[in-house]
Design a protein around this motif. Structure first.
Motif, short mmCIF file in Angstrom:
data_model
loop_
_atom_site.label_atom_id
_atom_site.label_comp_id
_atom_site.label_asym_id
_atom_site.label_seq_id
_atom_site.Cartn_x
_atom_site.Cartn_y
_atom_site.Cartn_z
N MET A 1 0.80 -1.32 0.05
CA MET A 1 -0.15 0.09 0.09
C MET A 1 0.96 1.36 0.19
N LYS A 2 0.53 2.26 -1.02
CA LYS A 2 1.40 3.29 -1.02
C LYS A 2 0.62 4.64 -1.13
N THR A 3 -0.43 4.55 -1.65
CA THR A 3 -1.33 5.89 -1.97
C THR A 3 -2.41 5.61 -1.24
N VAL A 4 -3.04 6.74 -0.71
CA VAL A 4 -4.25 6.72 0.23
C VAL A 4 -4.99 8.08 -0.06
N ALA A 5 -6.42 7.93 -0.57
CA ALA A 5 -7.20 8.82 -0.83
C ALA A 5 -8.29 9.06 0.27
N CYS A 6 -8.68 10.27 0.84
CA CYS A 6 -9.47 10.31 1.82
C CYS A 6 -10.46 11.19 1.29
N ILE A 7 -11.85 10.61 1.14
CA ILE A 7 -13.00 11.32 0.69
C ILE A 7 -13.66 12.27 1.68
N VAL A 8 -13.93 13.40 1.48
CA VAL A 8 -14.66 14.11 2.39
C VAL A 8 -15.90 14.87 1.53
N GLN A 9 -16.95 15.15 2.23
CA GLN A 9 -17.93 15.66 1.61
C GLN A 9 -18.65 16.79 2.68
N HIS A 10 -19.56 17.70 2.23
CA HIS A 10 -20.01 18.76 3.07
C HIS A 10 -20.83 18.04 4.30
N GLY A 11 -20.26 18.73 5.32
CA GLY A 11 -20.81 18.15 6.80
C GLY A 11 -20.07 17.00 7.21
N PHE A 12 -18.59 16.86 6.82
CA PHE A 12 -17.86 15.80 7.32
C PHE A 12 -17.53 16.18 8.78
N ALA A 13 -17.21 15.02 9.48
CA ALA A 13 -16.89 15.04 10.97
C ALA A 13 -15.49 15.35 10.82
N PRO A 14 -14.79 16.60 11.42
CA PRO A 14 -13.50 16.76 11.64
C PRO A 14 -12.54 15.92 12.26
N PHE A 15 -13.07 15.22 13.61
CA PHE A 15 -12.32 14.59 14.28
C PHE A 15 -11.98 13.25 13.56
N GLU A 16 -12.90 12.43 13.15
CA GLU A 16 -12.80 11.32 12.21
C GLU A 16 -11.82 11.53 11.18
N PHE A 17 -12.09 12.65 10.51
CA PHE A 17 -11.13 12.91 9.48
C PHE A 17 -9.75 13.06 9.84
N GLY A 18 -9.70 13.60 10.87
CA GLY A 18 -8.29 13.89 11.60
C GLY A 18 -7.53 12.59 11.84
N VAL A 19 -8.31 11.41 12.09
CA VAL A 19 -7.87 10.17 12.52
C VAL A 19 -6.95 9.65 11.15
N ALA A 20 -7.70 9.70 10.16
CA ALA A 20 -7.29 9.12 8.90
C ALA A 20 -6.01 9.88 8.44
N CYS A 21 -6.00 11.28 8.82
CA CYS A 21 -4.53 12.07 8.37
C CYS A 21 -3.61 11.73 9.37
N GLU A 22 -3.81 11.45 10.66
CA GLU A 22 -2.91 11.01 11.53
C GLU A 22 -2.40 9.60 11.26
N ALA A 23 -3.30 8.63 10.71
CA ALA A 23 -2.74 7.21 10.46
C ALA A 23 -2.08 7.31 9.52
N PHE A 24 -2.30 7.87 8.26
CA PHE A 24 -1.85 7.72 6.95
C PHE A 24 -1.09 9.05 6.41
N GLY A 25 -1.16 9.96 7.07
CA GLY A 25 -0.61 11.12 6.24
C GLY A 25 0.52 11.83 6.83
N LEU A 26 1.23 11.42 8.01
CA LEU A 26 2.27 12.03 8.69
C LEU A 26 3.54 11.42 8.16
N ASP A 27 4.66 12.26 8.19
CA ASP A 27 6.02 11.64 7.88
C ASP A 27 6.38 10.98 8.98
N ARG A 28 6.58 9.46 8.93
CA ARG A 28 7.38 8.66 9.90
C ARG A 28 8.58 8.01 9.37
#
Length: 323
Positions: free
Chosen positions: A1-28
């Protein structure tokens, strides 16, 4: 797994969105863990509103999601559950058809369900919404008691923090237990939570919560090579076996036997990744007794043999140690 797309739409929940960013979006990379090409996408690029009144400027349309190895679906508001954007549904169906991962957090499961890819499968969502999902999608086997469900390469999770559990579950499969432990340590969360959301439905806290079983659980983790019977654990907790089993289920959301079995598997994963020990030695260290019992339990839980797991996830000597 190398590429990750997170789909957001109007009215999305920011905390749960942040979970995906934290898990897959940070430089480790400093921790010896590969980075993902992580991008936030939306059907109509531009300003996307959250359910808390502030907005996010999203530059990417859904094109990247059509080729991503993982498609994460952020929660969608209740008023859209019966009218999910067909463009999002098409992306989800295409991901399943090409055998990519799909992971939803909380009510994002309704978007996955609307795409038709959950029919005949097990799935979950937040326990408050499970009855609604059952009524709207009777072809789905909805389990309201668990933190997350994996059916094939589709993972659905319950509310809020359970999305993080689901992300770590996927990272364990793609990167191995040791890497997932390192990521969990960076997040300051447990790498694996046993139990499910059923423990939160009736009462949020167990009775007599002041009598913590954590010391007993910690002792058990340090002595997995022993024959850890309920009687022995209950003795250390100064309880009767029946009371201990009831209290443990209330605190941890699962039985002592199931919790111990899972912890033994996790310990075996670590030893397969970090040591050169043979299967007999690992089986003894983890409390399985023999290599045959280890193979049986390991294959049943993880879907591959210990030897195959070691070949895929063995860590180099210079890899950082997990907590």
């Amino acid at each position: 797994m190398k590429t990750v797309a997170c789909i957001v739409q109007h009215g999305f929940a920011p905390f749960e969105f942040g979970v995906a960013c934290e898990a897959f979006g940070l430089d480790r990379s400093n921790d010896g863990i590969q980075n993902f090409d992580f991008r936030v996408v939306t059907p109509d690029p531009g300003v996307v509103t959250t359910k808390l009144g502030f907005s996010l400027n999203v530059e990417n349309d859904l094109s990247f999601a059509y080729e991503a190895d993982l498609v994460v679906v952020a929660p969608i508001p209740r008023e859209t559950w019966t009218d999910v954007d067909e463009r999002v549904s098409a992306v989800i169906r295409h991901a399943v058809e090409r055998d990519a991962w799909v992971l939803s957090v909380c009510s994002g499961a309704f978007a996955v369900a609307a795409a038709g890819v959950l029919d005949g499968r097990r799935a979950t969502t937040h326990w408050m919404y499970s009855d609604t999902m059952m009524r709207m999608h009777p072809a789905i086997d909805v389990d309201p008691d668990v933190l997350y469900v994996q059916d094939g390469k589709i993972i659905t999770s319950a509310g809020t923090a359970a999305g993080l559990d689901a992300c770590l579950h996927l990272l364990r499969q793609e990167l191995g237990a040791e890497a997932a432990n390192i990521i969990a340590r960076r997040m300051v969360v447990p790498p694996l939570r046993d139990g499910g959301q059923a423990q939160f439905i009736v009462k949020p806290m167990p009775d007599h919560s002041g009598l913590s079983l954590a010391p007993v659980a910690d002792w058990a983790l340090e002595n997995l090579d022993r024959d850890l019977t309920i009687e022995l654990l209950a003795q250390r907790a100064h309880m009767s076996p029946r009371t201990f089993a009831r209290r443990f289920k209330a605190d941890y959301g699962t039985t002592p036997a199931a919790w111990l079995a899972r912890q033994r598997i996790v310990h075996a994963q670590r030893l397969l990744e970090q040591s050169q020990w043979g299967l007999d030695r690992i089986a003894e260290e983890c409390g399985f007794g023999s290599a045959a019992v280890l193979r049986q339990n390991f294959s049943r839980v993880l879907g591959l043999t210990p030897t195959a797991y070691r070949a895929r996830f063995a860590c180099p000597a210079e890899a950082p140690a997990a907590a």
